[in-house]
Design a protein around this motif. Structure first.
Motif, PDB file in Angstrom:
ATOM      1  N   LEU A 315      45.156   6.633  63.080  1.00 36.20           N
ATOM      2  CA  LEU A 315      45.185   5.386  63.835  1.00 36.20           C
ATOM      3  C   LEU A 315      43.995   4.555  63.364  1.00 36.20           C
ATOM      4  O   LEU A 315      42.846   4.917  63.625  1.00 36.20           O
ATOM      5  N   ALA A 316      44.248   3.475  62.656  1.00 36.20           N
ATOM      6  CA  ALA A 316      43.174   2.718  62.006  1.00 36.20           C
ATOM      7  C   ALA A 316      42.983   1.363  62.670  1.00 36.20           C
ATOM      8  O   ALA A 316      43.948   0.700  63.066  1.00 36.20           O
ATOM      9  N   ASP A 317      41.718   0.932  62.769  1.00 39.18           N
ATOM     10  CA  ASP A 317      41.420  -0.425  63.202  1.00 39.18           C
ATOM     11  C   ASP A 317      41.960  -1.414  62.176  1.00 39.18           C
ATOM     12  O   ASP A 317      42.016  -1.117  60.978  1.00 39.18           O
ATOM     13  N   LYS A 318      42.289  -2.605  62.628  1.00 41.17           N
ATOM     14  CA  LYS A 318      42.774  -3.624  61.698  1.00 41.17           C
ATOM     15  C   LYS A 318      41.667  -4.088  60.762  1.00 41.17           C
ATOM     16  O   LYS A 318      41.942  -4.627  59.692  1.00 41.17           O
ATOM     17  N   LEU A 319      40.403  -3.864  61.136  1.00 42.46           N
ATOM     18  CA  LEU A 319      39.289  -4.332  60.310  1.00 42.46           C
ATOM     19  C   LEU A 319      38.881  -3.338  59.232  1.00 42.46           C
ATOM     20  O   LEU A 319      38.034  -3.655  58.407  1.00 42.46           O
ATOM     21  N   VAL A 320      39.445  -2.137  59.251  1.00 44.87           N
ATOM     22  CA  VAL A 320      39.116  -1.183  58.188  1.00 44.87           C
ATOM     23  C   VAL A 320      39.623  -1.761  56.873  1.00 44.87           C
ATOM     24  O   VAL A 320      40.816  -2.026  56.721  1.00 44.87           O
ATOM     25  N   PRO A 321      38.743  -1.994  55.896  1.00 43.27           N
ATOM     26  CA  PRO A 321      39.148  -2.702  54.674  1.00 43.27           C
ATOM     27  C   PRO A 321      40.061  -1.873  53.792  1.00 43.27           C
ATOM     28  O   PRO A 321      40.141  -0.638  53.908  1.00 43.27           O
ATOM     29  N   SER A 322      40.737  -2.571  52.899  1.00 40.87           N
ATOM     30  CA  SER A 322      41.743  -1.922  52.059  1.00 40.87           C
ATOM     31  C   SER A 322      41.139  -0.840  51.172  1.00 40.87           C
ATOM     32  O   SER A 322      41.803   0.155  50.855  1.00 40.87           O
ATOM     33  N   GLY A 323      39.880  -1.007  50.735  1.00 41.86           N
ATOM     34  CA  GLY A 323      39.256   0.011  49.888  1.00 41.86           C
ATOM     35  C   GLY A 323      39.180   1.363  50.569  1.00 41.86           C
ATOM     36  O   GLY A 323      39.352   2.404  49.930  1.00 41.86           O
ATOM     37  N   VAL A 324      38.936   1.363  51.878  1.00 47.19           N
ATOM     38  CA  VAL A 324      38.898   2.613  52.641  1.00 47.19           C
ATOM     39  C   VAL A 324      40.321   3.099  52.912  1.00 47.19           C
ATOM     40  O   VAL A 324      40.617   4.292  52.786  1.00 47.19           O
TER      41      VAL A 324
END
Length: 601
Positions: A315-324
């Motif tokens: 379950l990921a936050d929307k702010l977690v960047p694409s690189g991660v």
């Protein structure tokens, strides 16, 4: 010479006049025909016509006028609705041809766009090296200086894009159309104002993350187009490229214009759950709350990286960047939080519901958060929720942007004789309420998270320039610092250990207090705006928003990177710095030390 203005033109039905019959003329024909233009070739009958061009002529795709160019061609071969003036001219006969110079001057006098092969000085426009994937077009130009470098740059960019991105864009366009049609029926909205929907490349508006409340009827009319705009901004490109028609149906049902209805759908489990199968037998289900750091994958902790690799549901936050997000194995189901303005509580309920359902199936659930879970990440709330349900979370720390972003901007949060305190604040409290602003302490560096969408109100509250300010409760705020006088301060501090007691009139921040806006910290498109409280509102209004971002305020902002000292800020109210280079690149060639295992060397 300033860079050229890049535009995308609709040339459907336009008349393009091409002078010459070489292979380059054929290439120009292909470009124009693909864009929907009608092509007229002017070349003598005895010219050696390129084979592919001759086939286009035979197939009636191109009209060939078999003679030399005449000046009147510019005003007689065009469309009737523009008085027979041609829409564009391409000269492919070579720059050494004296006629090319004459035709170019004549075109520019008639305001007809003209392109002359390999002669930028005679061109009023140039063609870009383009990459096309359905509705997606990417154009590259080196402004006539890069030889064949534009083609290589195009290949590099194209290879970095996820597959089927064009199809994903097509589906997002379908989603926007359906939203507009449905909202028109519900609210009688003719054209909902989608943020930057014209693809003009401008920055996001400062109101991009502005809170939308149920009582704001005008904002409710455009609630769903705002949600779509946020999806396009925050979701990884790979996720957008893989969106399906079923996803669109689910999103439209979930993101109902009525926020209370969205919450009802989530609470009643009417919204479809991600497809997650029961995992192989494990000792017990596990919930992990982990911070993903400020943005760069290289700044993940080893523990969080291992959790990403081993989790069976994320379950990921929307702010977690694409690189991660790219580190997540393809086999692992992922749900991205749908926390958009006006939908935060419903989306939080959805996350907890999904996490609990996965735990009951025996999964190892990773709740992947931006920054640190316990710094304005609702980590404590989620810990209590899962603990009450019988699942004790493991909490993994992350590097918070509140402390790392200033570092990336060359701002030491503490510095002897300048700043001996660091305060981390939020600009948005529960249900969007504005917290009381901190009083001015000269020796303090203050970092505001989630504040840029209401920057004007925040600055007014800090500096006392607002007509009405919230009155904080009486409180004691520490001691004054024995720091030297700062240039331009409203008051001169002298050595003191007396306690400053705040009653109903806390000290206000001087307008000339240095500050910095740091956006997308540690990401390749990081941006820093250095200015003062007096000009920060105007700076954000003019430069636009690039979320997520934060505001750093205090005299430490000018210790290492004063715009005046660097010669960048002379005569300017703010300075913008673009980009961030991952320092891990500097260590790639450094040999890895071999651990000592004991014994005598």
């Amino acid at each position: 010479m300033p860079p050229p203005l890049l535009t995308a033109q609709d040339v459907s039905g336009h008349i393009h006049l091409i002078i010459g019959s070489s292979s380059l003329a054929n290439a120009r024909c292909s470009n124009s025909i693909e864009a929907g233009a009608k092509v007229v070739i002017v070349a003598p009958a005895n010219d050696d016509v390129h084979g592919a061009l001759l086939k286009k002529i035979d197939d009636d795709q191109v009209v060939w006028i078999q003679r030399k160019f005449q000046d009147e061609d510019l005003k007689t071969l065009g469309r009737e609705e523009v008085d027979r003036v041609v829409d564009a001219v391409f000269i492919t006969t070579g720059s050494n041809n004296l006629q090319a110079t004459t035709i170019s001057k004549l075109c520019q006098r008639l305001r007809i766009p003209v392109n002359v092969t390999d002669t930028p000085s005679l061109c009023s426009f140039t063609l870009l090296t383009t990459y096309t994937d359905g509705p997606l077009q990417i154009g590259i130009t080196t402004s006539g200086r890069g030889c064949k470098l534009a083609s290589r740059i195009k290949r590099e960019i194209a290879s970095s894009l996820p597959p089927n991105l064009g199809l994903g864009i097509e589906r997002l366009g379908t989603m926007r159309r359906r939203i507009r049609e449905e909202d028109h029926r519900s609210f009688d909205v003719v054209d909902p104002n989608l943020e930057n929907s014209d693809d003009d490349g401008s920055a996001q508006r400062p109101t991009f993350n502005h809170l939308i409340t149920d009582s704001d009827s005008s904002a409710a009319k455009t609630r769903r187009v705002r949600w779509l705009s946020q999806m396009c901004e925050y979701w990884p490109l790979g996720r957008l490229a893989s969106i399906t028609d079923a996803d669109i149906d689910t999103l439209l049902r979930t993101y109902n214009s009525d926020a209370s209805n969205s919450l009802r759908l989530l609470a009643s489990n009417e919204v479809s759950m991600p497809s997650i199968s029961t995992p192989a037998p494990v000792p017990k289900p596990q919930i992990i709350l982990a911070g993903s750091g400020p943005g760069a994958p290289s700044l993940l902790t080893v523990a969080t990286h291992r959790a990403i690799q081993s989790a069976s549901f994320i379950l990921a936050d929307k702010l977690v960047p694409s690189g991660v997000m790219d580190l997540i194995p393809r086999r692992t189901p992922v749900h991205i939080a749908r926390k958009f303005p006006g939908n935060a509580e419903a989306a939080q309920t959805e996350l907890l519901t999904l996490g609990l359902a996965a735990l009951k199936k025996g999964h190892t659930v990773l709740r992947l958060k931006q920054g640190d879970p316990y710094i304005y990440g609702r980590g404590g709330e989620e810990y209590m929720f899962f603990r009450e349900k019988g699942y004790l979370p493991i909490v993994l720390p992350g590097i918070t942007s509140a402390l790392s972003a200033p570092l990336f901007a060359a701002i030491p949060s503490t510095h002897r004789s300048v700043a001996d305190q660091v305060l981390i604040c939020t600009g948005t409290g529960r249900k969007g309420a504005a917290p009381a602003p901190p009083p001015y302490v000269e020796s303090q560096t203050v970092v505001f998270l989630m504040a840029l969408h209401r920057i004007e109100a925040l600055v007014n509250a800090l500096t006392g320039t607002a007509s009405s300010l919230p009155s904080p409760s009486p409180t004691t705020n520490g001691t004054a610092d024995s720091s030297p006088t700062r240039k331009g301060n409203a008051e001169t501090s002298s050595p003191s250990t007396s306690t400053i007691t705040i009653t109903h009139s806390p000290p206000k921040w001087p307008l000339n207090t240095p500050c910095a806006v740091i956006e997308r910290a540690s990401c390749p498109d990081q941006r820093i705006i250095r200015t003062t409280l007096e000009h920060v509102v105007a700076a954000i209004e003019e430069e636009g928003s690039r979320p997520p971002g934060l505001l750093v305020v205090g005299w430490s902002c000018h210790v290492l990177a004063s715009p005046e000292d660097e010669g960048k800020g002379e005569g300017k109210k703010w300075v913008v710095e673009e980009g961030w280079r991952d320092f891990v690149e500097d260590f790639r060639d450094v040999p890895v030390p071999v651990p000592w295992t004991g014994g005598v060397e």
